[in-house]
Write a protein that holds these residues in place. Sequence first.
Motif, PDB file in Angstrom:
ATOM      1  N   SER A  93      62.029 -26.172  45.626  1.00 21.98           N
ATOM      2  CA  SER A  93      60.492 -26.309  45.802  1.00 21.98           C
ATOM      3  C   SER A  93      60.461 -27.007  47.316  1.00 21.98           C
ATOM      4  O   SER A  93      61.332 -27.806  47.227  1.00 21.98           O
ATOM      5  N   SER A  94      59.371 -26.849  47.809  1.00 18.52           N
ATOM      6  CA  SER A  94      59.299 -28.043  49.067  1.00 18.52           C
ATOM      7  C   SER A  94      58.795 -29.387  48.745  1.00 18.52           C
ATOM      8  O   SER A  94      58.987 -29.896  49.171  1.00 18.52           O
ATOM      9  N   ILE A  95      58.897 -29.313  47.161  1.00 18.21           N
ATOM     10  CA  ILE A  95      58.113 -30.571  47.770  1.00 18.21           C
ATOM     11  C   ILE A  95      59.343 -31.808  46.746  1.00 18.21           C
ATOM     12  O   ILE A  95      59.595 -32.793  47.212  1.00 18.21           O
ATOM     13  N   GLY A  96      59.911 -30.743  46.022  1.00 20.10           N
ATOM     14  CA  GLY A  96      61.426 -31.055  45.288  1.00 20.10           C
ATOM     15  C   GLY A  96      62.384 -31.741  47.346  1.00 20.10           C
ATOM     16  O   GLY A  96      62.752 -33.235  46.988  1.00 20.10           O
ATOM     17  N   PHE A 102      62.534 -37.783  52.277  1.00 18.95           N
ATOM     18  CA  PHE A 102      61.795 -39.030  52.272  1.00 18.95           C
ATOM     19  C   PHE A 102      62.541 -40.115  51.115  1.00 18.95           C
ATOM     20  O   PHE A 102      62.503 -40.981  51.355  1.00 18.95           O
ATOM     21  N   GLY A 103      63.363 -39.557  50.353  1.00 26.76           N
ATOM     22  CA  GLY A 103      63.092 -40.311  49.305  1.00 26.76           C
ATOM     23  C   GLY A 103      64.283 -41.751  49.630  1.00 26.76           C
ATOM     24  O   GLY A 103      64.977 -42.248  48.923  1.00 26.76           O
ATOM     25  N   LEU A 104      65.966 -40.803  50.131  1.00 25.87           N
ATOM     26  CA  LEU A 104      67.118 -41.713  50.802  1.00 25.87           C
ATOM     27  C   LEU A 104      65.845 -42.212  51.696  1.00 25.87           C
ATOM     28  O   LEU A 104      66.849 -43.341  51.256  1.00 25.87           O
ATOM     29  N   LEU A 105      65.164 -42.634  52.352  1.00 28.12           N
ATOM     30  CA  LEU A 105      64.822 -43.809  52.846  1.00 28.12           C
ATOM     31  C   LEU A 105      63.801 -44.786  52.283  1.00 28.12           C
ATOM     32  O   LEU A 105      64.125 -46.035  52.671  1.00 28.12           O
ATOM     33  N   ILE A 106      63.712 -44.355  50.756  1.00 27.19           N
ATOM     34  CA  ILE A 106      62.790 -44.907  50.186  1.00 27.19           C
ATOM     35  C   ILE A 106      64.316 -45.979  49.504  1.00 27.19           C
ATOM     36  O   ILE A 106      63.464 -47.044  49.071  1.00 27.19           O
ATOM     37  N   PHE A 119      72.355 -50.003  44.897  1.00 28.73           N
ATOM     38  CA  PHE A 119      72.521 -49.007  45.922  1.00 28.73           C
ATOM     39  C   PHE A 119      72.724 -46.986  45.422  1.00 28.73           C
ATOM     40  O   PHE A 119      73.356 -47.168  45.087  1.00 28.73           O
ATOM     41  N   VAL A 120      71.207 -46.656  46.147  1.00 26.96           N
ATOM     42  CA  VAL A 120      71.113 -45.705  45.138  1.00 26.96           C
ATOM     43  C   VAL A 120      72.318 -44.325  46.137  1.00 26.96           C
ATOM     44  O   VAL A 120      72.694 -43.086  45.506  1.00 26.96           O
ATOM     45  N   PRO A 121      72.273 -44.179  47.819  1.00 29.95           N
ATOM     46  CA  PRO A 121      72.418 -42.992  48.320  1.00 29.95           C
ATOM     47  C   PRO A 121      73.698 -42.997  47.627  1.00 29.95           C
ATOM     48  O   PRO A 121      74.759 -41.852  48.318  1.00 29.95           O
ATOM     49  N   SER A 122      74.531 -43.749  47.537  1.00 32.94           N
ATOM     50  CA  SER A 122      75.715 -43.628  47.064  1.00 32.94           C
ATOM     51  C   SER A 122      75.971 -42.112  45.896  1.00 32.94           C
ATOM     52  O   SER A 122      76.948 -41.472  45.380  1.00 32.94           O
ATOM     53  N   VAL A 152      58.213 -40.652  42.960  1.00 35.32           N
ATOM     54  CA  VAL A 152      58.536 -42.470  43.941  1.00 35.32           C
ATOM     55  C   VAL A 152      58.748 -43.067  42.517  1.00 35.32           C
ATOM     56  O   VAL A 152      59.520 -43.970  42.082  1.00 35.32           O
ATOM     57  N   PHE A 153      57.867 -43.025  41.544  1.00 32.44           N
ATOM     58  CA  PHE A 153      57.277 -44.013  40.697  1.00 32.44           C
ATOM     59  C   PHE A 153      58.641 -44.308  39.483  1.00 32.44           C
ATOM     60  O   PHE A 153      58.332 -44.864  38.764  1.00 32.44           O
ATOM     61  N   VAL A 154      58.994 -42.476  39.415  1.00 28.80           N
ATOM     62  CA  VAL A 154      59.928 -43.032  38.132  1.00 28.80           C
ATOM     63  C   VAL A 154      61.613 -43.217  39.022  1.00 28.80           C
ATOM     64  O   VAL A 154      62.232 -43.449  38.238  1.00 28.80           O
ATOM     65  N   LEU A 155      61.429 -43.288  39.965  1.00 29.50           N
ATOM     66  CA  LEU A 155      63.366 -43.532  41.335  1.00 29.50           C
ATOM     67  C   LEU A 155      62.351 -45.240  40.480  1.00 29.50           C
ATOM     68  O   LEU A 155      63.961 -46.004  40.447  1.00 29.50           O
ATOM     69  N   LEU A 156      61.263 -45.791  40.793  1.00 28.09           N
ATOM     70  CA  LEU A 156      61.054 -47.126  40.512  1.00 28.09           C
ATOM     71  C   LEU A 156      61.503 -47.743  38.915  1.00 28.09           C
ATOM     72  O   LEU A 156      62.651 -48.512  39.520  1.00 28.09           O
ATOM     73  N   TYR A 157      61.092 -46.945  37.884  1.00 29.38           N
ATOM     74  CA  TYR A 157      61.655 -47.446  36.556  1.00 29.38           C
ATOM     75  C   TYR A 157      62.288 -46.954  35.940  1.00 29.38           C
ATOM     76  O   TYR A 157      62.742 -48.234  35.637  1.00 29.38           O
ATOM     77  N   SER A 158      63.315 -46.419  37.408  1.00 27.26           N
ATOM     78  CA  SER A 158      64.754 -46.050  36.305  1.00 27.26           C
ATOM     79  C   SER A 158      65.314 -46.896  36.930  1.00 27.26           C
ATOM     80  O   SER A 158      66.896 -47.129  36.546  1.00 27.26           O
ATOM     81  N   LEU A 159      65.240 -47.588  38.206  1.00 27.91           N
ATOM     82  CA  LEU A 159      66.598 -48.862  38.695  1.00 27.91           C
ATOM     83  C   LEU A 159      66.309 -49.465  38.358  1.00 27.91           C
ATOM     84  O   LEU A 159      66.828 -50.417  38.072  1.00 27.91           O
TER      85      LEU A 159
END
Length: 483
Positions: A93-96, A102-106, A119-122, A152-159
């Motif tokens: 999907s385009s949004i995925g 851009f999620g990597l940068l975030i 450190f998530v990129p690993s 982005v929000f799901v990423l934040l609260y999962s972190l």
Amino acid sequence: MLAALQNFFNVFGATIVVPVMIFMVSLFLKVSPKRAFFSALRAGVGLTGFGWIISSFTPLVTKYIQQMVETAGLNLPIVDIGWQTGSLTAFSSSIGLSFFVFGLLIELVLFLVGITRVFVPSNLWNNFGYMIWGTMAYAATGNFALSFAFMVFVLLYSLIMSEVIADRWSDYYGVKNATINSIHNIETLIPALILDPLWNLLGVNKVKLNPESLKTKLGIFGEPMTLGFILGLVIGILGSLKDLASLDAWGGILGFAMSLAAVMTVFPLITGVFASAFGPLAEAVEKNKKQETETAETLADKKRWFIAVDDGVGFGEPATIIAGLILVPIMVFLALLLPGNRALPVVDLIAIPFMIEAMIAVSKGNILKAILNGIIWFSLGLYAASALGPIYTEAVQQYGSVLPQGVVLIMSFNLLAHPLTALVFFAWISGNPLLIGATVLVYLFFLFLLRTKRESIYSYLRKMADKNSGFEGSTEKIFIAED
């Protein structure tokens, strides 16, 4: 650009992408090129081994689970066909793919400014867990901006959950300064935290149901290999109740039992290879800690950070896989018994050990606690999957693959059986500013607690873990191999 990325992942897959990311991250952390190369190679070898075992074992366990379902007369319309379909959909999907770029940068910004100490990129590959939720949101609303913000929000609260469990997971599974962060497996921290005081009140913490106590009490019957064989016999017999008079049926049952014994034996060995890929990364993190004085140690604790690793590191740990496999037939029966449930877990049942790592770490390997927590949380998860099934099916039909013949609605137990994420999802796709705002406020509150009370949280979790009798953590400790 997005089409090129999609083609890249289709061609190379996780066994190439993950090692490349580990190699790059290792060099970034000033690991020597030689050690970085061997880390990447071990990651690729480990993932390949995981793939071989799971791809060989999944059809076997699925066969007996389906037979159990037929014997019980289940009629549930939303069928679990595995997380792999969700991964394909996320990267199609385009949004995925937008989030993957851009999620990597975030994720880097969140780490560098100190919002998270993980450190998530690993562990970049597991971003597909966020991507599938955004793809579902986009399929449901058609609103690109809302769906991206939701990811982005799901990423934040999962972190937050990832950092809360980090000290316990690192200690229990024996990987220094490492933690898990995939959204599809980290949420089980919630019931582990909430229900633990209740289980202690009932005396469950004093029950010595863990690999070491099983070995002591049961002798050879307490060995993971033997337990795998016994569990395989039980699952095989339950899935062959109509054919127990047949010699062929018993051949299949005994073959399945031997296969499960092999999984229990071989998986920890492959896990050791895969986990050692993160050894140099964890070592590099350790070098950043100052330990000259007591004051420096305190400062180091506050600045301590963690490398995100794949959940496969903990899959083969004895307590984890034993509790996970015991939950397999239990969840099938609960799917039949729960009123209003429409979801049938099948393929992703083999993923339950991945899903309970947080529960195991918090309870210091207390298998009974993990089973009780799993029964409660995954039962709620079945209702979440029932509600999300039609949306997930629509997303797969739009961006993923063709549905299996005869299947109308699908789901992934591993990706969707998460009550908290489901509640957040429905709040966001409603578009209601009050509901979305409420989720943000709750996140900010817990972020404030984590940033100001992290050492106290870790101390509390250690005390919780120590209340469990007779187990000092995983015996499958990970070592850093010399290259």
